[in-house]
Design a protein around this motif. Structure first.
Motif, mmCIF file in Angstrom:
data_model
loop_
_atom_site.group_PDB
_atom_site.id
_atom_site.type_symbol
_atom_site.label_atom_id
_atom_site.label_comp_id
_atom_site.label_asym_id
_atom_site.label_seq_id
_atom_site.Cartn_x
_atom_site.Cartn_y
_atom_site.Cartn_z
ATOM 1 N N ALA A 58 -3.988 44.601 25.351
ATOM 2 C CA ALA A 58 -5.142 43.855 25.851
ATOM 3 C C ALA A 58 -6.069 43.491 24.693
ATOM 4 C CB ALA A 58 -5.885 44.673 26.896
ATOM 5 N N ILE A 59 -6.245 44.432 23.781
ATOM 6 C CA ILE A 59 -7.101 44.184 22.620
ATOM 7 C C ILE A 59 -6.515 43.056 21.766
ATOM 8 C CG2 ILE A 59 -7.883 45.183 20.429
ATOM 9 C CD1 ILE A 59 -8.161 47.881 21.977
ATOM 10 N N GLY A 60 -5.211 43.092 21.595
ATOM 11 C CA GLY A 60 -4.555 42.030 20.841
ATOM 12 C C GLY A 60 -4.743 40.681 21.522
ATOM 13 N N ALA A 61 -4.628 40.667 22.834
ATOM 14 C CA ALA A 61 -4.766 39.422 23.589
ATOM 15 C C ALA A 61 -6.187 38.878 23.483
ATOM 16 C CB ALA A 61 -4.402 39.670 25.053
ATOM 17 N N MET A 62 -7.165 39.749 23.618
ATOM 18 C CA MET A 62 -8.561 39.334 23.510
ATOM 19 C C MET A 62 -8.826 38.712 22.141
ATOM 20 S SD MET A 62 -10.698 42.616 25.027
ATOM 21 C CE MET A 62 -12.342 41.951 24.763
ATOM 22 N N ALA A 63 -8.336 39.400 21.118
ATOM 23 C CA ALA A 63 -8.596 38.934 19.759
ATOM 24 C C ALA A 63 -7.958 37.566 19.530
ATOM 25 C CB ALA A 63 -8.068 39.945 18.754
ATOM 26 N N ALA A 64 -6.725 37.407 19.994
ATOM 27 C CA ALA A 64 -6.033 36.140 19.808
ATOM 28 C C ALA A 64 -6.768 35.015 20.539
ATOM 29 C CB ALA A 64 -4.599 36.252 20.320
ATOM 30 N N ALA A 65 -7.230 35.313 21.732
ATOM 31 C CA ALA A 65 -7.949 34.306 22.510
ATOM 32 C C ALA A 65 -9.224 33.893 21.777
ATOM 33 C CB ALA A 65 -8.277 34.861 23.894
ATOM 34 N N ARG A 66 -10.008 34.856 21.398
ATOM 35 C CA ARG A 66 -11.266 34.568 20.702
ATOM 36 C C ARG A 66 -11.026 33.741 19.451
ATOM 37 N NH1 ARG A 66 -13.774 39.958 21.442
ATOM 38 N NH2 ARG A 66 -15.237 39.716 23.188
ATOM 39 N N ALA A 67 -9.965 34.098 18.746
ATOM 40 C CA ALA A 67 -9.684 33.386 17.494
ATOM 41 C C ALA A 67 -9.410 31.907 17.750
ATOM 42 C CB ALA A 67 -8.499 34.029 16.791
ATOM 43 N N GLN A 68 -8.993 31.581 18.976
ATOM 44 C CA GLN A 68 -8.723 30.176 19.293
ATOM 45 C C GLN A 68 -9.897 29.545 20.038
ATOM 46 O OE1 GLN A 68 -4.918 29.235 20.749
ATOM 47 N NE2 GLN A 68 -3.868 30.673 19.401
ATOM 48 N N GLY A 69 -11.007 30.241 20.037
ATOM 49 C CA GLY A 69 -12.182 29.665 20.686
ATOM 50 C C GLY A 69 -12.202 29.837 22.200
ATOM 51 N N VAL A 70 -11.303 30.613 22.711
ATOM 52 C CA VAL A 70 -11.286 30.868 24.154
ATOM 53 C C VAL A 70 -12.280 32.000 24.419
ATOM 54 C CG1 VAL A 70 -9.905 31.707 26.077
ATOM 55 C CG2 VAL A 70 -8.906 30.146 24.396
ATOM 56 N N TRP A 123 4.437 46.039 23.130
ATOM 57 C CA TRP A 123 3.474 47.138 23.300
ATOM 58 C C TRP A 123 2.670 47.458 22.054
ATOM 59 C CZ3 TRP A 123 2.848 50.599 27.820
ATOM 60 C CH2 TRP A 123 3.366 49.997 28.973
ATOM 61 N N THR A 124 2.417 46.457 21.239
ATOM 62 C CA THR A 124 1.476 46.649 20.132
ATOM 63 C C THR A 124 0.488 45.493 20.194
ATOM 64 O OG1 THR A 124 2.683 45.270 18.549
ATOM 65 C CG2 THR A 124 3.277 47.611 18.636
ATOM 66 N N ALA A 125 -0.666 45.705 19.592
ATOM 67 C CA ALA A 125 -1.706 44.677 19.591
ATOM 68 C C ALA A 125 -1.215 43.420 18.879
ATOM 69 C CB ALA A 125 -2.963 45.213 18.922
ATOM 70 N N ASP A 126 -0.538 43.598 17.761
ATOM 71 C CA ASP A 126 -0.063 42.449 16.997
ATOM 72 C C ASP A 126 0.904 41.598 17.794
ATOM 73 O OD1 ASP A 126 -1.362 42.624 14.442
ATOM 74 O OD2 ASP A 126 -0.201 44.434 14.055
ATOM 75 N N SER A 127 1.820 42.273 18.441
ATOM 76 C CA SER A 127 2.812 41.558 19.224
ATOM 77 C C SER A 127 2.153 40.816 20.393
ATOM 78 C CB SER A 127 3.855 42.558 19.721
ATOM 79 O OG SER A 127 4.613 41.991 20.747
ATOM 80 N N ALA A 128 1.215 41.467 21.039
ATOM 81 C CA ALA A 128 0.527 40.833 22.168
ATOM 82 C C ALA A 128 -0.284 39.629 21.698
ATOM 83 C CB ALA A 128 -0.383 41.842 22.857
ATOM 84 N N ALA A 129 -0.893 39.773 20.531
ATOM 85 C CA ALA A 129 -1.704 38.670 20.006
ATOM 86 C C ALA A 129 -0.829 37.452 19.751
ATOM 87 C CB ALA A 129 -2.399 39.101 18.726
ATOM 88 N N GLU A 130 0.333 37.700 19.187
ATOM 89 C CA GLU A 130 1.226 36.609 18.880
ATOM 90 C C GLU A 130 1.679 35.880 20.149
ATOM 91 O OE1 GLU A 130 4.217 37.847 16.092
ATOM 92 O OE2 GLU A 130 5.502 36.190 16.771
#
Lengths: 337, 337
Positions: free
Chosen positions: B252-264, B222-229
């Motif tokens: 959701a914000i963490g997930a979006m950021a992680a996706a974008r960072a991988q070019g998704v 339930w944190t952005a960092d954890s979701a991103a990971e």
DNA sequence: CTGAAAGCGCTTACAG
DNA sequence: CTGAAAGCGCTTACAG
């Protein structure tokens, strides 16, 4: 619930002795103290704070006063302050002075403080003369975080230094066309932070012989939404900066989002830097100048505790400047030649 | 500072009369009342809350208890509660039960509450039996926001409905390969929200005959960092979802950021939806199911005030479900064929 | 080392 | 309508 009288009766001593024993005062024989402690424990006795306060004049409560609470910076401070104070048997009475129905904040009043708190911590809150006079009249020690309050103890970061670090980072990457977000008109409030940061930005620009574009100094209202809106206007013009320094991460996040939404790539087309290291900055890849907000809350709480006579009475610092640190992530890069 | 005795002397009446006049009780002649009011005003008299509390047994303070304070949801609640209570002459004593040195939260104890608060509002806090027993023994009314507490009044959103709205939105766009973020193992805590949302997700998937991939149910903290990971891991695999439903906007914000960072690309390659309508969701273009958090704080404060005997004594609701609403922004779109 | 008593500043029956 | 008095539950000199 049992009272001190119950404990006294049960232990076969006077209430005065119970009071002394329980508070660990001198002049109680070990045997008596032990007996009292045992009885108190058995009876689940907890002194009534309201009676204690009336008799002693202290409440073990400190008032924490903020212009608003919902922003990350304030919530983080409150959390740190509460934990620190509780470890020392003190509690936090919270005041959110934001007035939804007005764009002026509410005033701090006598009935919020009088016989209710032993001291006050202000969170980035410029105090009016009347408020200061009130706090003085009530004899309350006060510690200010961020915006300083007269000559009271103060905990903060070096705003100028923080913005200098941010701006120098952009300059060192080769940027010459740099915009600024978060310029609050000086007549709006006596808040030092916005002004100190803007001035530091200007100073760095000047020192490198860089031109300052009037229309690139944006007066956003220190929210992501406001910064995003201003950014859209800025990007709509033909004459664009290659980098932007925001006075807070929330504004930087707004700026990044607005840029991306218009197809402006970060950092290829635009570098963005903020100040704070907001909880979401890491995940969003925002380069920033970190400030340790929780540490500021802890320091302020400790200074106040000392002023209240707890801990080492020997002075201790009354002016704390928490260090600041550049964190380079992926939102900044050299300009696209 | 002046006391009730000063006012009585100055006004030439007894302290009892001053007390009655100031509190607007019956049985005081208009002339007397007026005089007392005038004198009190002149003397800047404010009743000592500590003395009032000892005599009356009420403190005009309510305890607000949270597992942590820094997250947007909690900070927003606290702000709304504080404002509502203050309008009715009550104050907020804040307790942050997060324990930094341990991963267990601190317990609610007798000395936090006893004779210190008139009532309690819990913010998404599952109470232990002992805590509940304590609150009962102290005779404190309690209102729970979010996670319900036994049979006490409760204010919340319909978690299942919210996640159903989110999931149905993805399905209606044509998504069939949907991941989920925020599945907390049921043995970790008695928090209802995570479980109710996950179950609703599953139910919608089933009802549309969609397959649930075990490895697409992420248990982020339930944190952005954890979701991103977690998202990074998910995207690293060959078998990818086309959409992801997160149980909170921060995730959701963490997930979006992680996706974008991988070019998704979002929403072209991946749709993301959250629940909350976090302060940053608008600017980030996150599609979400909005919940009005401030309204929940206000409702809870009002219910408690009523339980304390203020406002219309005539019952009033004791169970409030605040409505929820789908807000479509730019993070969701039909899958790429 | 311990107790009796006053005092902190209100509210609340009880009389009148 | 108003006042005298008890009481809320502690702490704090003051004696002893």
């Amino acid at each position: 619930m049992s009272t001190i009288t119950d404990v006294a009766r049960e232990a076969g001593v006077s209430v005065a002795t119970v009071s002394r024993a329980l508070r660990g005062l001198d002049r109680v024989s070990p045997r008596t103290r032990e007996r009292v402690l045992k009885v108190a424990e058995d009876l689940d006795y907890v002194a009534s704070p309201t009676a204690t306060s009336l008799a002693s004049g202290r409440t073990q409560v400190v008032g924490v006063v903020a212009p608003f609470l919902m922003r990350w910076f304030f919530a983080t401070l409150v959390s740190a302050i509460e934990k620190t104070l509780r470890q020392h048997g003190h509690h936090v009475l919270l005041f959110d002075l934001e007035d939804d129905s007005d764009n002026q904040r509410l005033p701090l009043s006598q009935n919020m403080l009088w016989k209710r708190v032993d001291g006050v911590i202000t969170l980035n809150l410029p105090m009016t003369d009347q408020e200061l006079e009130l706090v003085d009249r009530l004899g309350l020690p006060l510690v200010a975080i961020g915006t300083a309050v007269a000559d009271r103890p103060n905990v903060r970061i070096d705003d100028a230094l923080a913005m200098r670090l941010a701006t120098e980072h952009l300059v060192s990457l080769g940027h010459e066309r740099i915009a600024y977000i978060g310029a609050i008109p000086s007549n709006v409030a006596h808040i030092q932070t916005p002004q100190a940061r803007l001035e530091a930005f200007r100073e760095v620009m000047r020192s490198h012989g860089l031109e300052e574009h009037k229309q690139w100094i944006l007066g956003s209202a220190w929210t992501a939404d406001s910064a995003a809106e201003d950014m859209r206007t800025l990007l709509a013009s033909a004459d664009r900066p290659t980098a932007v320094a925001a006075a807070s991460d929330e504004m930087a996040i707004g700026a990044m989002a607005a840029a991306r939404a218009q197809g402006v790539r970060i950092p290829e087309d635009l570098s963005v830097i903020g100040i704070d290291d907001h909880a979401l900055s890491n995940v969003l890849g925002l380069t920033t100048v970190r400030q340790d907000v929780a540490a500021q809350g802890r320091e302020a709480a400790e200074i106040l505790l000392r002023a209240l006579g707890y801990g080492p009475s020997g002075g201790g610092p009354t002016e704390v400047v928490v260090p600041t640190e550049l964190i380079v992530r992926s939102s900044t890069a050299p300009p696209a030649s």
